[in-house]
Design an enzyme around this catalytic site. Structure first.
Site, short mmCIF file in Angstrom:
data_model
loop_
_atom_site.label_atom_id
_atom_site.label_comp_id
_atom_site.label_asym_id
_atom_site.label_seq_id
_atom_site.Cartn_x
_atom_site.Cartn_y
_atom_site.Cartn_z
CG ASP A 73 -4.58 -1.58 8.08
OD1 ASP A 73 -4.52 -2.33 7.08
OD2 ASP A 73 -3.70 -1.56 8.97
CG ASP A 101 -0.55 -0.16 2.54
OD1 ASP A 101 0.67 -0.39 2.73
OD2 ASP A 101 -1.38 -0.04 3.48
CD GLU A 157 -2.22 3.66 12.82
OE1 GLU A 157 -3.47 3.68 12.78
OE2 GLU A 157 -1.59 2.64 13.10
CG LEU A 213 -7.25 -9.66 12.79
CD1 LEU A 213 -8.22 -10.49 13.64
CD2 LEU A 213 -7.24 -10.19 11.36
C1 GLA Z 1 -0.34 -2.77 8.36
C2 GLA Z 1 -0.43 -1.33 7.84
C3 GLA Z 1 -0.97 -1.30 6.42
C4 GLA Z 1 -0.20 -2.24 5.51
C5 GLA Z 1 -0.05 -3.61 6.15
C6 GLA Z 1 0.84 -4.53 5.37
O1 GLA Z 1 -1.60 -3.32 8.49
O2 GLA Z 1 -1.28 -0.57 8.68
O3 GLA Z 1 -0.95 0.01 5.93
O4 GLA Z 1 1.04 -1.70 5.17
O5 GLA Z 1 0.45 -3.54 7.47
O6 GLA Z 1 0.26 -4.87 4.16
#
Ligand code: GLA
Length: 384
Positions: free
Chosen positions: A171, A36, A159, A124
């Site tokens: 997320d 991402d 964040e 999660l």
């Molecule tokens: C965490 C981060 C996301 C992404 C994932 C890995 O969940 O918050 O932004 O980078 O790790 O895919």
């Protein structure tokens, strides 16, 4: 499971004021890990585990936040909210307030009760669920109606800039924009997305290794730095490459020797993961579950061996699932270094699968895992 009515009555009792209630889900990522922030592709789904936020206005100039989970209340002066993190759970909601204030909103006095059942530090997205639930609740109070993708970006900034975790957009995006019974293929460059239906015959079986994971922790940051190092090397030769999204395996063949061995491996994961994620979305849309399972297996191998973001327990959880009846595909999901695996399983065999996997993992690793049979749920919304 969520009980908005229970939160409503607890809030009413604590704050003597009728709240509005909002819900924001956690997520499981089917494929597309650490892509991402490289402006690549991800394909998560929202899940039933969620944060509920109950909010009501106050007339004493205070922002009072209560966590049902921690049993803790903190009170702030609405006109002098913290500008930096305080290293506790309040950083997530307060980060959202800081970003909303930066967007020009005057933060009014209010009481906020938070309750959640997204397992914490399990990969999660419990933090994204808290941020999105808070952002929806507070924007409702100030009369702002942000579209889901904008809300996601604001919460990612909370964040990054306030909490100090260098996460990407996945997320927050899926928490705000998820759709029931669908996975969401997101292009993290322009935030365009497509929904891919998950057939009712397929269950999302989430297996928690019980090994704690944290995005704020050092490993996530190190990996991100290595990805950026690889990108900078390629960009010296091809200035149009701004993120690894723009790079190819042949770039690595040509210039990989100029990178540290780790950066080369991390980049190979990200570049091949983008290709796999697009292929996985196509496979899901065409109901080619066999192909999807193969891509998930390749993704896990790449995440574990090239990205080195797995751990003994997660590798075991994936390996132990392989020959269980009903398995379509399994891999470690989320930021890595622990947390959960996602297993796509034929729905009618899911209960049996979960039981057998738990027994195998317990006897191999000596830890009793938590295994949840989920389905893809809708994104954040107000509870009527
Ligand atoms: C965490 C981060 C996301 C992404 C994932 C890995 O969940 O918050 O932004 O980078 O790790 O895919």
């Amino acid at each position: 499971m969520h009980d908005p009515a229970a939160l409503q009555s607890k809030h009413l009792k604590r704050f003597q004021s009728e709240p509005s209630i909002f819900v924001a889900p956690g997520r499981v990522n089917l494929i597309g890990e650490h892509t991402d922030y490289a402006e690549g592709f991800v394909m998560p789904a929202a899940i039933e585990f969620a944060t509920l936020a109950a909010i009501s206005p106050r007339s004493d100039g205070k922002v009072v936040i209560y966590s049902e989970n921690f049993g803790e209340e903190y009170s702030y002066d609405a006109a002098a909210l913290p500008r930096r993190r305080e290293e506790r759970w309040t950083d997530y909601p307060m980060g959202v307030l800081a970003i909303l204030a930066g967007e020009g909103h005057t933060i009014p006095a209010f009481s906020l009760s938070l309750w959640g059942d997204v397992p914490v530090a399990s990969g999660l997205s419990s933090s994204a669920a808290v941020e999105i639930a808070t952002a929806l609740a507070v924007s409702h109070l100030v009369g702002a109606a942000y579209p889901g993708p904008v809300l996601a970006r604001l919460c990612q900034r909370a964040e990054n800039e306030f909490v100090g975790a260098n996460c990407g957009i996945m997320d927050q995006f899926i928490s705000a924009n998820g759709a029931e019974d669908h996975a969401l293929l997101l292009d993290c460059r322009d935030l365009s997305y497509k929904l891919a239906p998950i057939p009712h015959s397929v269950a999302l079986v989430i297996a928690n290794t019980m090994v704690k994971h944290s995005v704020a922790g050092g490993e996530y940051t190190t990996r991100r730095a290595e990805v950026e190092e690889a990108c900078a090397v390629i960009a010296k030769h091809r200035p149009e490459v701004r993120f690894l999204r723009d790079a190819t395996v042949s770039d690595l063949e040509k210039w990989g020797g100029e990178m540290s061995p780790n950066a080369l491996k991390r980049a190979r994961h990200v570049i091949t993961e983008n290709t796999r994620t697009l292929a996985a979305a196509e496979a899901l849309m065409k109901h080619d579950l066999k192909k999807l399972g193969t891509l998930m297996a390749e993704a896990h191998r790449s995440y574990s061996q090239d990205f080195e973001a797995s751990c003994v327990e997660a590798d075991a959880m994936v390996a132990l699932a392989q020959d269980l009846p009903g398995l379509i595909g399994a891999r470690l999901t989320g930021g890595g270094f622990g947390g959960c695996t996602i297993n796509l399983v034929e729905a009618e065999k899911a209960a049996e699968f979960a039981e057998a996997l738990a027994a195998r993992y317990t006897s191999e690793i000596g830890i009793v895992p938590q295994i949840h049979i989920c389905h893809a749920s809708g994104g954040a919304h107000r509870v009527s």
